[in-house]
Design an enzyme around this catalytic site. Structure first.
Site, mmCIF file in Angstrom:
data_model
loop_
_atom_site.group_PDB
_atom_site.id
_atom_site.type_symbol
_atom_site.label_atom_id
_atom_site.label_comp_id
_atom_site.label_asym_id
_atom_site.label_seq_id
_atom_site.Cartn_x
_atom_site.Cartn_y
_atom_site.Cartn_z
ATOM 1 N NE ARG A 17 -2.443 -2.270 3.122
ATOM 2 C CZ ARG A 17 -2.285 -2.283 4.960
ATOM 3 N NH1 ARG A 17 -3.715 -1.671 4.818
ATOM 4 N NH2 ARG A 17 -2.093 -3.042 5.458
ATOM 5 C CG ASN A 374 43.188 35.301 8.665
ATOM 6 O OD1 ASN A 374 42.120 35.279 9.217
ATOM 7 N ND2 ASN A 374 43.758 35.636 7.370
ATOM 8 C CE1 TYR A 384 41.334 9.737 -4.166
ATOM 9 C CE2 TYR A 384 39.559 11.158 -4.957
ATOM 10 C CZ TYR A 384 40.131 10.122 -5.073
ATOM 11 O OH TYR A 384 39.751 8.695 -5.806
HETATM 12 C C1 UD1 Z 1 -3.044 -4.837 11.863
HETATM 13 C C2 UD1 Z 1 -3.685 -6.026 12.826
HETATM 14 C C3 UD1 Z 1 -4.626 -5.127 13.355
HETATM 15 C C4 UD1 Z 1 -4.563 -3.673 14.076
HETATM 16 C C5 UD1 Z 1 -2.820 -2.678 13.435
HETATM 17 C C6 UD1 Z 1 -2.597 -1.377 13.841
HETATM 18 C C7 UD1 Z 1 -3.839 -8.324 12.403
HETATM 19 C C8 UD1 Z 1 -4.323 -9.504 12.148
HETATM 20 N N1 UD1 Z 1 -3.913 -6.959 12.347
HETATM 21 O O1 UD1 Z 1 -3.088 -4.624 10.768
HETATM 22 O O2 UD1 Z 1 -5.838 -5.535 13.912
HETATM 23 O O3 UD1 Z 1 -5.521 -2.640 14.124
HETATM 24 O O4 UD1 Z 1 -2.066 -3.420 13.781
HETATM 25 O O5 UD1 Z 1 -1.863 -0.896 13.000
HETATM 26 O O6 UD1 Z 1 -2.664 -8.124 12.968
HETATM 27 N N2 UD1 Z 1 3.745 -7.999 8.663
HETATM 28 C C9 UD1 Z 1 4.880 -9.322 8.890
HETATM 29 N N3 UD1 Z 1 4.646 -10.129 8.584
HETATM 30 C C10 UD1 Z 1 3.344 -10.427 7.090
HETATM 31 C C11 UD1 Z 1 2.156 -9.432 7.598
HETATM 32 C C12 UD1 Z 1 2.761 -8.115 8.653
HETATM 33 O O7 UD1 Z 1 5.846 -9.041 8.833
HETATM 34 O O8 UD1 Z 1 3.014 -11.806 6.896
HETATM 35 C C13 UD1 Z 1 4.063 -6.815 9.794
HETATM 36 C C14 UD1 Z 1 3.623 -5.748 8.899
HETATM 37 O O9 UD1 Z 1 5.400 -5.432 8.474
HETATM 38 C C15 UD1 Z 1 3.609 -4.834 10.069
HETATM 39 C C16 UD1 Z 1 2.959 -5.347 10.829
HETATM 40 O O10 UD1 Z 1 3.083 -6.736 10.664
HETATM 41 O O11 UD1 Z 1 4.282 -4.045 10.133
HETATM 42 C C17 UD1 Z 1 1.392 -5.138 10.605
HETATM 43 O O12 UD1 Z 1 1.078 -5.942 9.286
HETATM 44 P P1 UD1 Z 1 -0.006 -4.770 8.507
HETATM 45 O O13 UD1 Z 1 0.141 -5.761 7.462
HETATM 46 O O14 UD1 Z 1 0.063 -3.222 8.586
HETATM 47 O O15 UD1 Z 1 -1.702 -4.839 9.190
HETATM 48 P P2 UD1 Z 1 -2.999 -4.265 9.890
HETATM 49 O O16 UD1 Z 1 -3.578 -4.375 8.586
HETATM 50 O O17 UD1 Z 1 -1.956 -3.106 9.708
HETATM 51 CA CA CA Z 2 -0.288 -1.729 9.590
#
Ligand code: UD1
Ligand code: CA
Length: 456
Positions: A17, A374, A384
């Site tokens: 995104r 100065n 260099y």
């Molecule tokens: C997540 C939460 C949501 C919360 C929100 C807060 C879940 C399912 N949802 O949603 O309830 O309100 O955060 O910001 O957890 N990541 C991984 N591996 C993956 C997927 C994600 O490491 O396979 C990491 C991403 O890099 C990120 C974090 O986990 O830093 C959260 O993932 P993201 O996809 O942003 O979750 P949200 O949709 O924001």
């Molecule tokens: Ca997030």
């Protein structure tokens, strides 16, 4: 180890995104990667065992967080799957889970949530917040047992709930030992992913307790999934930090173009003028005037110094110095007290003693300069030769004439002089004058003879 605390930061998300070529957690808020904000909050909360779950591009995260342990999530199957990857790094006690894209979480909230988590003997305690606009966040369903529904999976009634999940949780390691397994997750959700949020409901189902810790400032839980929210986070953080410095007695008469990073320290009584960016671990002493239109990164400026319209990186400036307008310090510059560096001067790897003046149009690289020297206009170190860098050493009270070229390795002794236009390629002894330029010749009437030139 019942009291061991481990933080796990989920950072393997691709950032689709965000439409960024780099991992989302490296996108910056106030010029500091979001992941580094989160790591620093853990460290300030006293948690030193920090595990980061990264994707294949983990090298770029490793150099940013050398104090952390890294595990790789090859396939991004959701936040629950990401935490499973960190399981071999658990050492009992309590596990703090955080999203790498939520930079504003504070050490106070982390500690407050832990206290509640231990007091209530919860298996899981999530950090929640009440938001005006909860769009995009998982909703906290306060039934018994408490659980979370992701926005995509909410009913219309649930969508109206304004208490949201921050993505920060304390979880009991013993509970995770048995519950953090694929069977716990309902992959029938809208994204067909392992949702970590399922762990909250799973605690209740396993006869354990789960709770929510509402943080006081709802801004703390804001995350950035796209460029628009990232810009919003920048605006929030910028205002919050400037206001903190105003409350501390720093003079910032106009907000225009002033950006101050989260790790910058400014003594009361310093003045920050428009168009000034203070970044990294910059420290500004009392009575300084910084700006307008300057950029300082990892710079340490002593009391009562003035930096005008200049660009400084990784340097130290003593007390009562003036720099600029239009000076550039590349890394490794160290000015003692009362030094004057004027317009269009570039310095790099340069140590400069007390009271020396380098007033105009000069480049000094890889050098050590003494006190009370100065430098005339247009002095250049030819440091260099295309292959290697060489050192120039100038003693105390030396006078370097205009347009002197210093060809290192070379030294100029204490109290020595160089004549204007001299190219110095041999050491100049203490108190001597070096003149290295061709003598001027006068050709009388040359113009009359060579150029058609009508008088009157
Ligand atoms: C997540 C939460 C949501 C919360 C929100 C807060 C879940 C399912 N949802 O949603 O309830 O309100 O955060 O910001 O957890 N990541 C991984 N591996 C993956 C997927 C994600 O490491 O396979 C990491 C991403 O890099 C990120 C974090 O986990 O830093 C959260 O993932 P993201 O996809 O942003 O979750 P949200 O949709 O924001
Ligand atoms: Ca997030």
């Amino acid at each position: 180890m019942p009291n061991h605390l481990t933080a796990v930061i989920l950072a393997a998300g691709k950032g689709t995104r965000m439409k960024s070529p780099k991992p989302k957690v490296l996108c910056e808020v106030l010029f500091k990667p979001m992941l580094r904000w989160t790591v620093d909050a853990c460290l300030k909360a006293g948690i030193t065992d920090i595990v980061i779950v990264a994707g294949e591009d983990k090298e770029s995260l490793e150099s940013l967080c050398p104090e952390c342990t890294f595990v790789c999530q090859q396939e991004r199957l959701g936040t629950g799957h990401a935490l499973m990857m960190a399981k071999p790094c658990f050492h009992g006690g309590q596990i703090l889970v955080l999203n790498g894209d939520g930079p504003f979480i504070t050490p106070e909230t982390i500690q407050g949530a832990l206290q509640q988590h231990l007091q209530e003997k919860n298996a899981v305690t999530l950090v929640s917040a009440i938001l005006e606009d909860p769009t995009g966040y998982g909703r906290v369903i306060r039934e018994n047992p408490i659980y979370i529904v992701e926005e995509r999976d909410t009913s219309e009634e649930q969508r109206a709930i304004r208490e949201v999940n921050s993505g920060v949780y304390w979880m009991d390691a013993d509970f995770l030992e048995t519950a953090l397994v694929p069977e716990t997750f309902q992959t029938g959700n809208a994204q067909k992913e392992y949702y970590l949020t399922d762990m909250v409901g799973a605690a209740g189902k396993a006869g354990k307790k789960a709770g929510a810790f509402p943080c006081l400032d709802s801004n703390e839980i804001l995350g950035a999934n796209d460029r628009k929210t990232l810009t919003r986070l920048n605006a929030i953080a910028k205002t919050r930090i400037i206001e903190k410095h105003l409350d501390n007695g720093v003079d910032i008469p106009f907000f225009d173009g002033v950006v101050i990073g989260p790790d910058v320290e400014i003594e009361p009584g310093a003045s920050i003028l428009p168009g000034t960016l203070l970044l990294g671990h910059t420290r500004i002493g009392a009575g300084c005037e910084i700006g307008p239109n300057s950029r300082l990164e990892d710079a340490e400026i002593g009391e009562n110094s003035k930096i005008k319209a200049s660009w400084l990186a990784r340097c130290t400036v003593g007390r009562n110095c003036t720099v600029g307008p239009f000076a550039q310090f590349r890394p490794g510059v160290h000015l003692k007290d009362g030094v004057k560096v004027g317009d269009f001067v570039e310095l790099k790897n340069a140590a400069v003693g007390n009271g020396t003046s380098i007033a105009h149009l000069t480049y000094l690289g890889d050098c050590t300069i003494g006190e009370k020297c100065n430098f005339g206009c247009g002095v250049v170190t030819a440091n260099y030769d295309g292959k290697q860098k060489y050192q120039t050493i100038v003693g105390d009270r030396a006078f370097i004439g205009c347009n002197t070229n210093l060809i290192p390795p070379v030294s100029v002794g204490d109290g020595a002089y160089t004549a204007a236009g001299t190219t110095v390629d041999q050491d100049v002894p203490e108190g001597a004058l070096a003149i290295g330029r061709s003598r001027q010749e006068i050709k009388e009437n040359w113009a009359d003879e060579h150029i058609a030139f009508k008088k009157g």
